[in-house]
Design a protein around this motif. Sequence first.
Motif, PDB file in Angstrom:
ATOM      1  N   PHE A   1      -8.846   2.805  -4.510  1.00  0.00           N
ATOM      2  CA  PHE A   1      -8.713   3.935  -3.589  1.00  0.00           C
ATOM      3  C   PHE A   1      -8.230   5.175  -4.344  1.00  0.00           C
ATOM      4  O   PHE A   1      -8.758   6.274  -4.167  1.00  0.00           O
ATOM      5  CB  PHE A   1      -7.726   3.579  -2.474  1.00  0.00           C
ATOM      6  CG  PHE A   1      -7.544   4.658  -1.445  1.00  0.00           C
ATOM      7  CD1 PHE A   1      -8.323   4.670  -0.296  1.00  0.00           C
ATOM      8  CD2 PHE A   1      -6.586   5.657  -1.605  1.00  0.00           C
ATOM      9  CE1 PHE A   1      -8.153   5.657   0.672  1.00  0.00           C
ATOM     10  CE2 PHE A   1      -6.408   6.649  -0.651  1.00  0.00           C
ATOM     11  CZ  PHE A   1      -7.201   6.649   0.485  1.00  0.00           C
TER      12      PHE A   1
ATOM     13  N   MET B   1      -5.761   2.389   2.814  1.00  0.00           N
ATOM     14  CA  MET B   1      -5.787   1.327   1.805  1.00  0.00           C
ATOM     15  C   MET B   1      -5.694  -0.044   2.466  1.00  0.00           C
ATOM     16  O   MET B   1      -6.412  -0.980   2.094  1.00  0.00           O
ATOM     17  CB  MET B   1      -4.620   1.497   0.828  1.00  0.00           C
ATOM     18  CG  MET B   1      -4.722   2.668  -0.094  1.00  0.00           C
ATOM     19  SD  MET B   1      -3.160   2.861  -1.005  1.00  0.00           S
ATOM     20  CE  MET B   1      -3.537   4.258  -2.038  1.00  0.00           C
TER      21      MET B   1
ATOM     22  N   ALA C   1       0.556   4.658  -2.230  1.00  0.00           N
ATOM     23  CA  ALA C   1      -0.086   5.752  -1.501  1.00  0.00           C
ATOM     24  C   ALA C   1       0.642   7.081  -1.663  1.00  0.00           C
ATOM     25  O   ALA C   1       1.835   7.130  -1.898  1.00  0.00           O
ATOM     26  CB  ALA C   1      -0.173   5.402  -0.021  1.00  0.00           C
TER      27      ALA C   1
ATOM     28  N   THR D   1      -7.368  -2.944  -4.337  1.00  0.00           N
ATOM     29  CA  THR D   1      -7.894  -1.975  -3.371  1.00  0.00           C
ATOM     30  C   THR D   1      -7.155  -0.651  -3.499  1.00  0.00           C
ATOM     31  O   THR D   1      -7.774   0.419  -3.469  1.00  0.00           O
ATOM     32  CB  THR D   1      -7.771  -2.521  -1.932  1.00  0.00           C
ATOM     33  OG1 THR D   1      -8.519  -3.735  -1.837  1.00  0.00           O
ATOM     34  CG2 THR D   1      -8.283  -1.517  -0.909  1.00  0.00           C
ATOM     35  N   CYS D   2      -5.845  -0.704  -3.648  1.00  0.00           N
ATOM     36  CA  CYS D   2      -5.047   0.523  -3.814  1.00  0.00           C
ATOM     37  C   CYS D   2      -5.470   1.276  -5.067  1.00  0.00           C
ATOM     38  O   CYS D   2      -5.650   2.498  -5.033  1.00  0.00           O
ATOM     39  CB  CYS D   2      -3.557   0.179  -3.883  1.00  0.00           C
ATOM     40  SG  CYS D   2      -2.868  -0.450  -2.338  1.00  0.00           S
TER      41      CYS D   2
ATOM     42  N   CYS E   1       0.837  -1.214   0.000  1.00  0.00           N
ATOM     43  CA  CYS E   1       0.000   0.000   0.000  1.00  0.00           C
ATOM     44  C   CYS E   1       0.866   1.257   0.000  1.00  0.00           C
ATOM     45  O   CYS E   1       0.551   2.235  -0.686  1.00  0.00           O
ATOM     46  CB  CYS E   1      -0.915   0.010   1.218  1.00  0.00           C
ATOM     47  SG  CYS E   1      -2.135  -1.310   1.225  1.00  0.00           S
TER      48      CYS E   1
ATOM     49  N   ASP F   1      -2.871   7.572   3.776  1.00  0.00           N
ATOM     50  CA  ASP F   1      -3.520   6.897   2.655  1.00  0.00           C
ATOM     51  C   ASP F   1      -3.158   5.413   2.647  1.00  0.00           C
ATOM     52  O   ASP F   1      -4.015   4.564   2.385  1.00  0.00           O
ATOM     53  CB  ASP F   1      -3.123   7.535   1.322  1.00  0.00           C
ATOM     54  CG  ASP F   1      -3.828   8.847   1.060  1.00  0.00           C
ATOM     55  OD1 ASP F   1      -4.733   9.225   1.836  1.00  0.00           O
ATOM     56  OD2 ASP F   1      -3.462   9.514   0.064  1.00  0.00           O
TER      57      ASP F   1
END
Length: 192
Positions: A82, A46, A37, A78-79, A33, A42
């Motif tokens: 996001f 994440m 990020a 997911t990252c 992450c 962040d």
Amino acid sequence: MTEQAIIQGCMQNDPIAQRELYNRYSPKMLSVCYRFAHNKQDAEDMLQEGFIKIFTQIHSFQNRGAFEGWIRRIMVHTCINFLKKNKKFNESVELDYATHLSAREETIPSVLQGKQIIECIRQLPIGYRTVLNLYAIEGYSHKEIADMLDIEESTSRSQYTRAKTMLENILIKRKIVDSPKPEYNWLAVFSK
């Protein structure tokens, strides 16, 4: 607790198994992450979103391939989601800056720590950083990246090329790369 016991426990929403899963994989996944990020907050957000997905989608794990690989794929997606959701992927580089960068055949010392490279990668604009991470580190093809990010395959290729060039300049500026040594071609680290 074995991996299989953790998986079975998580499928039954056992908080002890969930905590064990989180404790076992969160340090590695936080580093994933962190590469995507914009900042530490962040990355932590994440990570939390990723683990929520892992816990809710654990029933879809079919014991094909490594469990850690399955977790990593969820975390990478997911990252990306996001970044899209928070419109951070749309941050762009001024073309003037990108066109003034020139590629060099500099090298990197073999003792360069991974942390230094990650810090340099984090200085890249989010679009460049994302494509570089997905292609060079996570191993996705440009076609897969294009599909994930809703961009053209040629855009993925050009973002990757620009990311390498910009990263090279950052490495040179930070004096991580300072003199050509043929036995340490830094570009080989990110070439596929």
